[in-house]
Structures are given as C-alpha cells and as structure tokens.
Scaffold this motif. Structure first.
Motif, short mmCIF file in Angstrom:
data_model
loop_
_atom_site.label_atom_id
_atom_site.label_comp_id
_atom_site.label_asym_id
_atom_site.label_seq_id
_atom_site.Cartn_x
_atom_site.Cartn_y
_atom_site.Cartn_z
N TYR A 290 -4.22 10.85 0.04
CA TYR A 290 -3.09 10.90 -0.88
C TYR A 290 -3.51 11.38 -2.27
CZ TYR A 290 0.79 9.00 1.83
OH TYR A 290 1.83 8.83 2.72
N HIS B 240 0.46 4.15 -2.87
CA HIS B 240 0.22 5.58 -2.62
C HIS B 240 1.28 6.48 -3.24
CE1 HIS B 240 -2.27 4.31 1.13
NE2 HIS B 240 -3.03 4.42 0.07
N TYR C 192 0.82 -1.21 0.00
CA TYR C 192 0.00 0.00 0.00
C TYR C 192 0.86 1.26 0.00
CZ TYR C 192 -4.65 -2.04 0.31
OH TYR C 192 -5.82 -2.70 0.01
N TRP D 177 -6.21 7.35 4.28
CA TRP D 177 -4.94 7.20 3.58
C TRP D 177 -5.07 7.44 2.08
CZ3 TRP D 177 -0.30 7.11 5.78
CH2 TRP D 177 -0.21 6.76 7.12
N THR D 178 -5.77 6.55 1.37
CA THR D 178 -5.79 6.64 -0.10
C THR D 178 -6.47 7.91 -0.59
OG1 THR D 178 -5.85 4.22 -0.23
CG2 THR D 178 -6.44 5.44 -2.21
#
Length: 510
Positions: free
Chosen positions: A317, A136, A132, A313-314
C-alpha cells in the motif's frame, strides 16, 4: 513544448513503449523479472517505506501548528477557485476512487479470514481487520499526497515556478533543475504515475469484469473481457479528457461522489445500522490509539507469517500510494490554488480519512456482519473467485441487490474514467513544462499508454502483476519525495512572518 519538456516527453514515452512491448511479447519473462525485483525491494527495504510514509505524515502535520500554516498557496489575497464540495469531490475521485470500491468489502474480509496475528474468524480478527483497513487508507496515504501537492501548489502559485516536480527542487539545486538532474526527476515522476495509475485501472477493469460475470451468464471474468472493458472505458475517458478540466473531470467527480455516498448510505440504513456505527466509532478509537505502533511495526522477532503479511499489505500500500503521488499530487495542487497551508493540510488529511473510515465501516462492516452472523460465504468467494467479486457477493444479500450491483459497476466505471482522465491531464502537465492546458495530442498519447500499460500488467501477471509494478515504480520516487520535503521547508522558512489571520484559512502578510 520547450526543449526540456521534449526530452522528458520523448524519454518517458520510449520507456513506456519498451515496457509495453516487453510485457506483450514476453509476458512470462516480464512477470518473472519484475516479480524478483519486487521481492527484493519488499524484503530488503520494507523498513524504508514505513519510515518514509510516517515521516511524511509527521512533516505535514507539523505545518498546521506553526506560523507557516497561514501562508497562502497563491498571492496573499487570492480566493480559492473551487467551492469546498467540488474541491473535496475532485480530490477524492482522483485520489482513490477505484481502490475504495474494489477493496471496501474485500480487504476487511481478507484480514478477517487471514489476520496477521491470532485466529481467523474471531471477534478480535474482525476488530483488527477494520483497524488495519483504515490504517492502509487513512492518514498515511493522504499525507503522501499532501506533501507533493503542497510543494507543487506552493512553488507554482506562490513562486510562479513551472508546475513540474523538478521545479520544487529549486531551493536545493538552483539552475541545475533545468538540466539532466531535473529531467531525471520529472521522468521518475512520469514513470511512477504511469504504473501507479495503471494499477488502479487494472483493478477497475478486473472488478467491472467480475461484476458483469457475476450478474450475467455467458460473460467470463477473464483477460479478454477485461481488455474489452479497458478499450471501451479508454474511449470514454479520452472524450472526457478532451472536454477539459472544468467540464469532464468536474462533472464526473460530482457524479462519482453522489453515487458513492448514495450506495454507502443505502447499505448503512438497510443493513445492521447500529452494528456498523458502533464498529465505525470503535475503529476510529482503535486507529488513533494504535497508529504509532502500526506505523513502524515490521515484526522482526515474530513469525514469518506476520512479517510476510506486513510486506504483502502495508508495504504494498505505501508503495502504491507513493507511485500514485505524482499524479494525485499534481491534480490536487491544480485545484487547490488560493487555500492556506493550514486549510489545505487539514482538508486533504481529515476529510478523506473520515470518509474512508465510514466507507470501510459500512461496506466492510456489512461484509463482516454477514459473514459472522449470516454465513454469507463472502470469504469463500474471495478465496475461490477473486477479491473483485466480494462487493457483488455482499450486494446479492441485501434488498435491491441487482440494482445496487448495476450502480456499483457504473460507479467503478465513472471512477475509472475520472482517474484516467485526471492522469492524462497530469502527465500532460509534467511533460509540457507544467502547462495548465496540455495539448490534446499529448493527452491522447498518455491516455493510450496508460490503457496499454494496464492491459499488459493484467496479461503478464494479473492482480499480482499490478501490485508488482506499483512497488517497483515507487522505490526511486520515494527519494524524490524526501528531497521535496527538504526543499519545501527551506523555502517556507524564508517567507515573511504572518501578522494577521482572518478566519479559517485566510491570512495577510506584512
């Protein structure tokens, strides 16, 4: 400056100043209001970010395999202005320098200790953590940069249009790009740039502060220290910006890449080399295999924990990369004149992605190895003292750790300078109708505004405040990127067929 540029410059500066005053005078209110907007965007429009970022990747990759890849970003016989080494160093330093240093250890360890699925601290968690992290920092962010840089370079150097975002919309809007619609597009680009760059500058200031407090007694990792760092580095990057693109940014970019590679290889060969390279190879394989699933997975039927992880997170980003896109894209376009579209896309996508994979495998892999087998306590440091300390905690356990920590602080500082330096140049371009040599007064204005924005975001919300600003600034600009892709394709399809290609990235037309 032309009239349209005065409008873009004036309105952009006014918006930035109002935000800075709001965050300075009423920090709690500013943090609450922006936090609510961020939560709304992440919750309701996470799917939009994921679909957009993946769509941009598919779009730029498709150009490699068509005749359009032979089109040169400039006149048919132009040669590139910079060598490959200098080109890679400049785009990489501008693209994500501070972020790689900040998150190189912290992100894999964060996923390792709090994975989206499964149990923390396991071998499966370690594998997914690295996968992951590369996701990212790999193809998706560089596809976003590639799209905007490609459009800007194509219209600027081949069509001789002004080097501003609105000029790339001419095939769709015609002369309307010179009116209010064009001004709005350019203002959105400036707005995204200010807060996208401010996010990274805030991360850099926090990590320099954290490193100094970790190494020296008496120095506190607090806002006062961070503010002093921002002021000092602002003076330095303004001096660099004053010297111009071919002096300050070029030389510092080469220093950055040298220091980064030296730090990475020292950790690789002084640490568990076989483990790191095995991890690197495995991560690349897992990344390629799982890329489609990761790209479009929002976990609608899974636990709220998994959905929240993706949003935190994703989605963050993708928003951060989109908010950085006007800045990085403009800068990459500026230094990419003379390259073919195929050469450009391959270079901008492949080289940074492979380097990022190796970087995270070395730093993150060393951190995971130390945590799993040596009980180094890096996760405890992240949870109790902050992610900005993770790198220095890792370096504490390796040979010449103190020396490496000093080098790391120097590296963060030079990345800070080149990112801010490049951004003042780009903001100057965007507010002077695409001038390749913006006035020093304009660059000085934007340098001060960037530094003030980073300070206000840290003051109002800390690292969370930095993330909030990126997500909000990126949302409207995503629509601009979609329009750019449509406009670019419309213009490319009108190009004359390519009849002969000479070597990698060299082409002739009828």
């Amino acid at each position: 400056m032309k009239k349209v540029s005065k409008a873009v410059f004036g309105i952009s500066v006014l918006i930035a100043i109002l935000f800075i005053l709001w965050g300075s005078v009423m920090p709690e209110q500013a943090a609450t209001a922006t936090g609510n907007v961020q939560a709304l965007i992440q919750d309701k429009f996470g799917w939009f970010y994921l679909l957009s970022a993946t769509g941009f990747l598919v779009f730029v990759l498709s150009l490699i395999f068509t005749r359009l890849g032979n089109i040169r970003l400039g006149k048919d016989n132009e040669e590139p202005e910079y060598s490959y080494i200098t080109w890679f160093a400049m785009l990489f330093s501008a693209g994500m320098g501070i972020g790689l240093v900040f998150w190189g250890v912290a992100e894999p360890l964060s996923h390792f200790s709090a994975p989206p699925t499964g149990d923390a601290g396991t071998r499966e968690a370690a594998k997914n953590a690295m996968q992951y992290s590369l996701f990212h920092w790999g193809l998706h962010p560089w596809a976003i940069y590639t799209l905007i840089a490609l459009a800007l370079a194509y219209f600027k150097f081949r069509k001789e249009a002004p080097g501003v975002i609105s000029a790339t919309f001419y095939p769709l809007l015609g002369d309307k790009v010179k009116g209010p619609i064009g001004k709005t597009i350019d203002i959105l680009a400036v707005f995204a740039t200010i807060f996208g760059v401010a996010t990274s500058l805030g991360f850099g200031a926090a990590q320099i502060s954290g490193g100094l407090s970790f190494l020296m007694e008496g120095i506190q990792n607090n806002f006062t220290t961070q503010l002093i760092i921002i002021i000092v580095v602002t003076v330095l990057f303004m001096a660099s910006a004053w010297s111009g693109l071919n002096k300050g940014i070029k030389y510092l970019s080469n220093i950055n890449i040298t220091l980064a590679v030296a730090l990475m290889f020292f950790l690789l060969f002084s640490g568990p080399t076989k483990f790191i390279m095995d991890f690197f190879t495995t991560t690349l394989g897992n990344y390629v295999q799982e890329l489609p699933r990761m790209s479009l997975n929002l976990n609608p039927f899974e636990s709220s924990k998994q959905a929240e992880w993706t949003q935190s997170w994703t989605v963050f980003y993708w928003a951060w990369w989109i908010s950085w896109a006007p800045f990085v894209g403009t800068f990459i376009a500026r230094v990419s004149r003379g390259r073919t579209i195929r050469e450009f896309v391959l270079g901008v996508l492949a080289v940074p992605t492979i380097f990022s994979a190796l970087w995270f495998s070395v730093l993150g892999g060393s951190g995971i190895y130390a945590e799993m087998f040596d009980k180094a306590g890096i996760v405890d440091v992240i949870n109790n003292q902050g992610a900005e300390i993770a790198l220095f905690k890792l370096l504490e356990s390796v040979p010449l750790g103190t020396v490496l920590s000093v080098i790391a602080i120097l590296l963060i500082s030079t990345f800070f300078i080149t990112s801010a330096d490049s951004a003042t140049f780009v903001l100057g371009m965007q507010t002077t109708n695409g001038s390749l040599n913006p006035p020093q007064s304009v660059k000085l204005t934007w340098g001060v505004i960037q530094a003030a924005s980073a300070a206000v975001l840290l003051w109002a919300g800390g690292l969370q405040g930095l993330q909030t600003a990126s997500i909000i600034a990126a949302f409207p600009f995503t629509f601009v990127l979609i329009g750019m892709a449509v406009s670019l394709m419309k213009s490319l399809r009108e190009e004359k067929p390519i009849t002969k290609t000479k070597g990698f990235g060299s082409a002739e037309t009828k």
